[in-house]
Design a protein around this motif. Structure first.
Motif, PDB file in Angstrom:
ATOM      1  N   GLU A 105      -2.154   6.163  10.016  1.00 27.96           N
ATOM      2  CA  GLU A 105      -1.384   6.167   8.776  1.00 27.96           C
ATOM      3  C   GLU A 105      -0.310   5.093   8.849  1.00 27.96           C
ATOM      4  OE1 GLU A 105       0.116  10.094   8.239  1.00 27.96           O
ATOM      5  OE2 GLU A 105      -1.840  10.950   7.748  1.00 27.96           O
ATOM      6  N   MET A 106      -0.058   4.475   7.707  1.00 27.69           N
ATOM      7  CA  MET A 106       0.940   3.410   7.623  1.00 27.69           C
ATOM      8  C   MET A 106       1.866   3.663   6.445  1.00 27.69           C
ATOM      9  SD  MET A 106      -1.418   0.037   8.190  1.00 27.69           S
ATOM     10  CE  MET A 106       0.009  -1.006   7.879  1.00 27.69           C
ATOM     11  N   GLN A 107       3.083   3.171   6.562  1.00 25.63           N
ATOM     12  CA  GLN A 107       4.027   3.188   5.452  1.00 25.63           C
ATOM     13  C   GLN A 107       4.408   1.743   5.157  1.00 25.63           C
ATOM     14  OE1 GLN A 107       8.377   4.571   5.538  1.00 25.63           O
ATOM     15  NE2 GLN A 107       7.314   6.367   4.725  1.00 25.63           N
ATOM     16  N   VAL A 108       4.334   1.353   3.879  1.00 25.29           N
ATOM     17  CA  VAL A 108       4.606  -0.030   3.490  1.00 25.29           C
ATOM     18  C   VAL A 108       5.939  -0.100   2.763  1.00 25.29           C
ATOM     19  CG1 VAL A 108       2.162  -0.631   3.379  1.00 25.29           C
ATOM     20  CG2 VAL A 108       3.303   0.237   1.343  1.00 25.29           C
ATOM     21  N   GLN A 155       2.090  -2.315  -3.575  1.00 24.51           N
ATOM     22  CA  GLN A 155       1.193  -3.308  -2.989  1.00 24.51           C
ATOM     23  C   GLN A 155       0.196  -2.657  -2.032  1.00 24.51           C
ATOM     24  OE1 GLN A 155       3.550  -6.387  -1.180  1.00 24.51           O
ATOM     25  NE2 GLN A 155       4.154  -7.292  -3.133  1.00 24.51           N
ATOM     26  N   ALA A 156       0.098  -1.333  -2.099  1.00 22.79           N
ATOM     27  CA  ALA A 156      -0.748  -0.595  -1.156  1.00 22.79           C
ATOM     28  C   ALA A 156      -2.214  -1.023  -1.242  1.00 22.79           C
ATOM     29  CB  ALA A 156      -0.617   0.907  -1.407  1.00 22.79           C
ATOM     30  N   ASP A 200      -6.807  -3.627   1.339  1.00 21.79           N
ATOM     31  CA  ASP A 200      -7.946  -4.553   1.286  1.00 21.79           C
ATOM     32  C   ASP A 200      -7.869  -5.590   2.404  1.00 21.79           C
ATOM     33  OD1 ASP A 200      -8.887  -3.212  -0.908  1.00 21.79           O
ATOM     34  OD2 ASP A 200      -8.015  -4.599  -2.372  1.00 21.79           O
ATOM     35  N   ARG A 201      -6.666  -6.081   2.681  1.00 21.45           N
ATOM     36  CA  ARG A 201      -6.514  -7.067   3.756  1.00 21.45           C
ATOM     37  C   ARG A 201      -6.817  -6.459   5.120  1.00 21.45           C
ATOM     38  NH1 ARG A 201      -1.713  -8.706   0.965  1.00 21.45           N
ATOM     39  NH2 ARG A 201      -0.412  -7.797   2.599  1.00 21.45           N
ATOM     40  N   GLU A 224     -12.646   1.497   7.379  1.00 25.43           N
ATOM     41  CA  GLU A 224     -12.468   2.079   6.052  1.00 25.43           C
ATOM     42  C   GLU A 224     -10.976   2.307   5.812  1.00 25.43           C
ATOM     43  OE1 GLU A 224     -13.650   6.094   3.467  1.00 25.43           O
ATOM     44  OE2 GLU A 224     -14.153   5.930   5.606  1.00 25.43           O
ATOM     45  N   THR A 225     -10.475   1.840   4.701  1.00 27.09           N
ATOM     46  CA  THR A 225      -9.052   2.004   4.375  1.00 27.09           C
ATOM     47  C   THR A 225      -8.904   2.716   3.038  1.00 27.09           C
ATOM     48  OG1 THR A 225      -8.958  -0.153   3.287  1.00 27.09           O
ATOM     49  CG2 THR A 225      -8.396  -0.079   5.636  1.00 27.09           C
ATOM     50  N   LYS A 226      -7.875   3.521   2.945  1.00 27.51           N
ATOM     51  CA  LYS A 226      -7.589   4.256   1.712  1.00 27.51           C
ATOM     52  C   LYS A 226      -6.111   4.083   1.393  1.00 27.51           C
ATOM     53  CE  LYS A 226     -11.038   7.846   2.678  1.00 27.51           C
ATOM     54  NZ  LYS A 226     -11.250   9.301   2.905  1.00 27.51           N
ATOM     55  N   SER A 227      -5.810   3.740   0.161  1.00 31.99           N
ATOM     56  CA  SER A 227      -4.419   3.615  -0.270  1.00 31.99           C
ATOM     57  C   SER A 227      -4.054   4.800  -1.149  1.00 31.99           C
ATOM     58  CB  SER A 227      -4.202   2.309  -1.042  1.00 31.99           C
ATOM     59  OG  SER A 227      -4.813   2.382  -2.317  1.00 31.99           O
TER      60      SER A 227
END
Length: 288
Positions: free
Chosen positions: A112-115, A120-121, A126-127, A135-138
């Protein structure tokens, strides 16, 4: 599953590293009992799960994973994040314990990440997907309805601001028009004594600027007082904010409001200033 006596509840087992996990969701701030400690056989659960199981601090909870591995944990903390699903299902233990219970030693299932810029999630996700192949989910894609509600709220808020600014501009302009009518003789005398048209215009533009500045000072003071009053209303979840309306007043908002008020006041004064500058001193002095 989490078991306590005759109570059996399905839970979401979350193996975390406490310090890094708190950078995503600050559970330490949301603890209502105990502390956020998941080392050894310790666990941290939500208030709703604690009620459902009838447990408190230092009580034992027996768990069974999908791999049929069983283990008993001791409740070291109870949190309340204000979201029923999380309070009812989340069961935090250490990363190593979760890996053993799910037979995933040396592996993890998600990062998990916090931006810094939440809107811009999608681009960031996508990047990351392009660089890693994972696999990424925003949150924006997972909560489209919520995002749509936010966008609608932002649009309506902008519309309200525009109409407020237009009404303020008309109010200042009408005030200056009345001032021009009342001071017509004085303006005529000044022009007959050699006052320049530019100087007359500048007088009323400065008056509009001062009206906007004074209004912004009074408005900022009143709004700050109202916000202070709202912050005194106790909240339903003291562990989170302690107040029902968690309003954060930032100085940049006051600066923006003050600058906008002065700009609007100056622009609103342009039409009355031009009218004052075009007055014929002979007609004004003769007919008033």
């Amino acid at each position: 599953f989490a078991t306590r006596g005759n109570q059996i509840k399905p839970v979401t087992l979350r193996g975390v590293e406490p310090d890094r996990a708190n950078r995503i969701v600050n559970l330490r701030k949301n603890m209502v009992q105990g502390r956020f400690e998941v080392g050894g056989d310790s666990c941290v659960i939500g208030v709703e799960l604690a009620k459902d199981l009838g447990v408190g601090l230092k009580d034992k909870i027996r768990t069974r994973s999908s791999k049929n591995r069983e283990r008993t944990f001791t409740v070291e903390g109870i949190f309340d994040v204000g979201i029923l699903e999380l309070n009812q299902r989340s069961f935090y233990i250490s990363l190593s314990n979760a890996q053993r219970m799910l037979d995933l030693v040396g592996y993890i299932t998600s990062i998990e990440m916090q931006v810094s810029n939440v809107f811009q999630a999608n681009d960031i996700a996508d990047r990351i997907a392009a660089k890693t192949g994972l696999e990424t989910k925003s949150w924006m894609r997972q909560n489209k309805e919520f995002l749509g509600a936010l966008q609608a709220q932002t649009g309506s808020s902008t519309l309200i601001k525009v109409f407020v600014m237009v009404s303020v501009a008309f109010g200042i302009a009408s005030l200056l028009v009345v001032s021009v009518v009342q001071k017509a003789k004085e303006i005529g005398i000044l022009k007959s004594m050699g006052a320049r048209t530019r100087s007359i215009m500048l007088i009323f533009l400065m008056q509009g600027l001062f009206v906007g500045a004074f209004g912004s000072l009074v408005g900022s003071g009143v709004s700050a007082l109202m916000i202070w009053g709202l912050l005194q209303v106790p909240g339903t979840n003291p562990a989170q904010t302690g107040t029902l309306f968690p309003v954060h007043l930032q100085p940049i908002y006051l600066i923006q409001a003050g600058a906008a008020s002065m700009i609007i006041g100056t622009l609103a004064g342009m039409a009355p200033a031009r009218r004052a500058a075009k007055l014929d001193p002979i007609e004004v002095i003769r007919y008033g």
